[in-house]
Design a protein around this motif. Structure first.
Motif, PDB file in Angstrom:
ATOM      1  N   ASN A 120       0.590  -1.185  -0.209  1.00 46.01           N
ATOM      2  CA  ASN A 120      -0.179   0.133   0.123  1.00 46.01           C
ATOM      3  C   ASN A 120       0.970   1.002  -0.162  1.00 46.01           C
ATOM      4  O   ASN A 120       1.921   1.327   0.819  1.00 46.01           O
ATOM      5  CB  ASN A 120      -0.885   0.015   1.215  1.00 46.01           C
ATOM      6  CG  ASN A 120      -1.629   1.258   1.596  1.00 46.01           C
ATOM      7  OD1 ASN A 120      -1.018   2.225   1.722  1.00 46.01           O
ATOM      8  ND2 ASN A 120      -2.909   1.360   1.418  1.00 46.01           N
ATOM      9  N   ASP A 121       0.715   2.015  -0.874  1.00 48.44           N
ATOM     10  CA  ASP A 121       1.367   3.287  -0.954  1.00 48.44           C
ATOM     11  C   ASP A 121       0.379   4.720  -1.088  1.00 48.44           C
ATOM     12  O   ASP A 121      -0.027   4.765  -2.041  1.00 48.44           O
ATOM     13  CB  ASP A 121       2.339   3.427  -2.174  1.00 48.44           C
ATOM     14  CG  ASP A 121       3.209   4.533  -2.371  1.00 48.44           C
ATOM     15  OD1 ASP A 121       3.262   5.182  -1.268  1.00 48.44           O
ATOM     16  OD2 ASP A 121       3.921   4.565  -3.214  1.00 48.44           O
ATOM     17  N   ALA A 122      -0.009   5.122   0.231  1.00 48.93           N
ATOM     18  CA  ALA A 122      -0.816   6.291   0.433  1.00 48.93           C
ATOM     19  C   ALA A 122      -2.052   5.646  -0.383  1.00 48.93           C
ATOM     20  O   ALA A 122      -2.692   6.663  -1.178  1.00 48.93           O
ATOM     21  CB  ALA A 122      -0.102   7.501  -0.534  1.00 48.93           C
ATOM     22  N   GLY A 123      -2.532   4.626  -0.311  1.00 52.10           N
ATOM     23  CA  GLY A 123      -3.763   4.156  -0.583  1.00 52.10           C
ATOM     24  C   GLY A 123      -3.984   3.520  -2.110  1.00 52.10           C
ATOM     25  O   GLY A 123      -4.879   3.035  -2.553  1.00 52.10           O
ATOM     26  N   LEU A 124      -2.570   3.277  -2.696  1.00 52.00           N
ATOM     27  CA  LEU A 124      -2.565   2.914  -4.074  1.00 52.00           C
ATOM     28  C   LEU A 124      -1.651   1.413  -3.808  1.00 52.00           C
ATOM     29  O   LEU A 124      -0.706   1.640  -3.207  1.00 52.00           O
ATOM     30  CB  LEU A 124      -2.060   4.040  -4.907  1.00 52.00           C
ATOM     31  CG  LEU A 124      -2.890   5.152  -5.186  1.00 52.00           C
ATOM     32  CD1 LEU A 124      -2.169   6.172  -6.097  1.00 52.00           C
ATOM     33  CD2 LEU A 124      -4.186   4.897  -5.382  1.00 52.00           C
ATOM     34  N   LEU A 125      -1.720   0.897  -4.888  1.00 52.37           N
ATOM     35  CA  LEU A 125      -1.065  -0.322  -5.196  1.00 52.37           C
ATOM     36  C   LEU A 125       0.357   0.003  -5.649  1.00 52.37           C
ATOM     37  O   LEU A 125       0.453   0.786  -6.628  1.00 52.37           O
ATOM     38  CB  LEU A 125      -1.567  -1.326  -6.047  1.00 52.37           C
ATOM     39  CG  LEU A 125      -0.788  -2.594  -6.371  1.00 52.37           C
ATOM     40  CD1 LEU A 125      -0.554  -3.469  -4.957  1.00 52.37           C
ATOM     41  CD2 LEU A 125      -1.418  -3.510  -7.506  1.00 52.37           C
ATOM     42  N   ARG A 126       1.490  -0.256  -5.097  1.00 51.53           N
ATOM     43  CA  ARG A 126       2.722  -0.473  -5.661  1.00 51.53           C
ATOM     44  C   ARG A 126       3.357  -1.767  -5.457  1.00 51.53           C
ATOM     45  O   ARG A 126       3.286  -2.368  -4.572  1.00 51.53           O
ATOM     46  CB  ARG A 126       3.694   0.772  -4.608  1.00 51.53           C
ATOM     47  CG  ARG A 126       5.090   0.864  -5.288  1.00 51.53           C
ATOM     48  CD  ARG A 126       5.560   2.059  -4.715  1.00 51.53           C
ATOM     49  NE  ARG A 126       5.799   1.901  -3.210  1.00 51.53           N
ATOM     50  CZ  ARG A 126       6.831   1.596  -2.504  1.00 51.53           C
ATOM     51  NH1 ARG A 126       7.933   1.359  -3.240  1.00 51.53           N
ATOM     52  NH2 ARG A 126       6.752   1.486  -1.418  1.00 51.53           N
ATOM     53  N   THR A 127       3.965  -2.236  -6.519  1.00 56.85           N
ATOM     54  CA  THR A 127       4.705  -3.358  -6.606  1.00 56.85           C
ATOM     55  C   THR A 127       6.310  -3.075  -6.667  1.00 56.85           C
ATOM     56  O   THR A 127       6.682  -2.264  -7.402  1.00 56.85           O
ATOM     57  CB  THR A 127       4.279  -4.289  -7.720  1.00 56.85           C
ATOM     58  OG1 THR A 127       4.332  -3.772  -8.872  1.00 56.85           O
ATOM     59  CG2 THR A 127       2.969  -4.496  -7.457  1.00 56.85           C
ATOM     60  N   VAL A 128       7.162  -4.083  -6.196  1.00 56.93           N
ATOM     61  CA  VAL A 128       8.466  -4.239  -6.196  1.00 56.93           C
ATOM     62  C   VAL A 128       8.776  -5.484  -6.913  1.00 56.93           C
ATOM     63  O   VAL A 128       8.539  -6.456  -5.985  1.00 56.93           O
ATOM     64  CB  VAL A 128       9.368  -3.582  -5.058  1.00 56.93           C
ATOM     65  CG1 VAL A 128      10.730  -3.857  -5.410  1.00 56.93           C
ATOM     66  CG2 VAL A 128       8.826  -2.291  -4.731  1.00 56.93           C
ATOM     67  N   THR A 129       9.360  -5.699  -8.085  1.00 55.33           N
ATOM     68  CA  THR A 129       9.672  -6.824  -8.579  1.00 55.33           C
ATOM     69  C   THR A 129      10.933  -7.020  -8.997  1.00 55.33           C
ATOM     70  O   THR A 129      11.653  -6.409  -9.336  1.00 55.33           O
ATOM     71  CB  THR A 129       8.843  -7.143  -9.866  1.00 55.33           C
ATOM     72  OG1 THR A 129       7.374  -6.570  -9.722  1.00 55.33           O
ATOM     73  CG2 THR A 129       8.752  -8.484 -10.443  1.00 55.33           C
ATOM     74  N   GLY A 130      11.360  -8.314  -8.673  1.00 54.34           N
ATOM     75  CA  GLY A 130      12.955  -8.453  -8.780  1.00 54.34           C
ATOM     76  C   GLY A 130      12.984 -10.142  -9.514  1.00 54.34           C
ATOM     77  O   GLY A 130      12.190 -10.745  -9.268  1.00 54.34           O
ATOM     78  N   SER A 131      13.889 -10.002 -10.341  1.00 56.63           N
ATOM     79  CA  SER A 131      14.331 -11.246 -11.431  1.00 56.63           C
ATOM     80  C   SER A 131      15.331 -11.578 -11.695  1.00 56.63           C
ATOM     81  O   SER A 131      16.334 -10.447 -11.902  1.00 56.63           O
ATOM     82  CB  SER A 131      13.054 -11.179 -12.614  1.00 56.63           C
ATOM     83  OG  SER A 131      13.569 -10.148 -13.590  1.00 56.63           O
ATOM     84  N   SER A 132      15.894 -12.898 -11.856  1.00 54.40           N
ATOM     85  CA  SER A 132      17.116 -13.258 -12.414  1.00 54.40           C
ATOM     86  C   SER A 132      16.755 -14.578 -12.766  1.00 54.40           C
ATOM     87  O   SER A 132      16.011 -15.255 -12.722  1.00 54.40           O
ATOM     88  CB  SER A 132      17.831 -13.474 -11.113  1.00 54.40           C
ATOM     89  OG  SER A 132      17.529 -14.438 -10.129  1.00 54.40           O
ATOM     90  N   ALA A 133      17.889 -14.864 -13.883  1.00 54.38           N
ATOM     91  CA  ALA A 133      17.791 -16.129 -14.670  1.00 54.38           C
ATOM     92  C   ALA A 133      17.742 -17.501 -13.479  1.00 54.38           C
ATOM     93  O   ALA A 133      18.516 -17.376 -12.622  1.00 54.38           O
ATOM     94  CB  ALA A 133      18.790 -16.430 -15.767  1.00 54.38           C
ATOM     95  N   GLU A 134      16.982 -18.656 -13.826  1.00 59.17           N
ATOM     96  CA  GLU A 134      17.214 -19.551 -13.045  1.00 59.17           C
ATOM     97  C   GLU A 134      18.413 -20.262 -12.909  1.00 59.17           C
ATOM     98  O   GLU A 134      19.430 -20.329 -14.196  1.00 59.17           O
ATOM     99  CB  GLU A 134      16.341 -20.805 -13.593  1.00 59.17           C
ATOM    100  CG  GLU A 134      16.184 -22.148 -12.713  1.00 59.17           C
ATOM    101  CD  GLU A 134      15.106 -22.955 -13.442  1.00 59.17           C
ATOM    102  OE1 GLU A 134      14.138 -23.493 -12.600  1.00 59.17           O
ATOM    103  OE2 GLU A 134      15.261 -23.200 -14.508  1.00 59.17           O
ATOM    104  N   GLY A 135      19.238 -20.432 -11.954  1.00 54.35           N
ATOM    105  CA  GLY A 135      20.492 -21.028 -11.698  1.00 54.35           C
ATOM    106  C   GLY A 135      21.486 -19.987 -11.378  1.00 54.35           C
ATOM    107  O   GLY A 135      22.516 -19.979 -11.092  1.00 54.35           O
TER     108      GLY A 135
END
Length: 153
Positions: A120-135
């Motif tokens: 929740n960010d001041a009543g709004l949705l915020r996402t933090v997404t991280g990715s890396s290759a498998e392995g």
């Protein structure tokens, strides 16, 4: 190695909750914005990628662990439809709760490990997404996951 931007992953989740708009994130030391986009960051080796997005979609504060668990259950059902197995965990953020999702994302014959935090960010949705290759075993992987799990807020 070029990692996909987790745009499709975030877009999937946001279709449940609204549309996306970019926001600024200040990641760990040594990370740089991708192509000048201050909402998408990579480590110096290019092995890890993080993206922060805000939406115009209302997202209530999750004031208790039971509220976070209820949202997590709904999120798991939706993400599992296209991502396969999803691990969901409520995380305490000093006075409110967020939800952390982990799953595999497949694109172009490659598999990526994704960690995604819903806040929740001041009543709004915020996402933090991280990715890396498998392995991928670079130092950025654990640092990114720890940042998302414990520090992003």
């Amino acid at each position: 190695m070029s990692l996909p931007r987790p745009v499709l992953v975030s877009t999937l989740a946001l279709t449940l909750l609204g549309t996306s708009a970019s926001a600024l994130i200040v990641p760990m030391s040594g990370w740089v914005p991708v192509e000048g986009d201050a909402s998408v960051w990579t480590d110096s080796s290019g092995a890890c990628l993080m993206r922060e997005e805000r939406t115009g979609q209302a997202f209530p504060a999750l004031a208790s662990q039971p509220e976070a668990l209820a949202f997590a259950a709904k999120l798991r059902v939706q993400l599992s439809k296209t991502m396969g197995p999803v691990v969901i965990q409520p995380v305490d953020r000093a006075g409110f709760w967020a939800v952390l999702a982990a799953y595999d994302y497949k694109q172009g014959g490659a598999t990526y490990k994704v960690s995604q935090l819903y806040l929740n960010d001041a009543g709004l949705l915020r996402t933090v997404t991280g990715s890396s290759a498998e392995g991928e075993k670079g130092a950025c992987v654990n640092a990114m996951r720890e940042f998302i799990r414990y520090l992003a807020n």
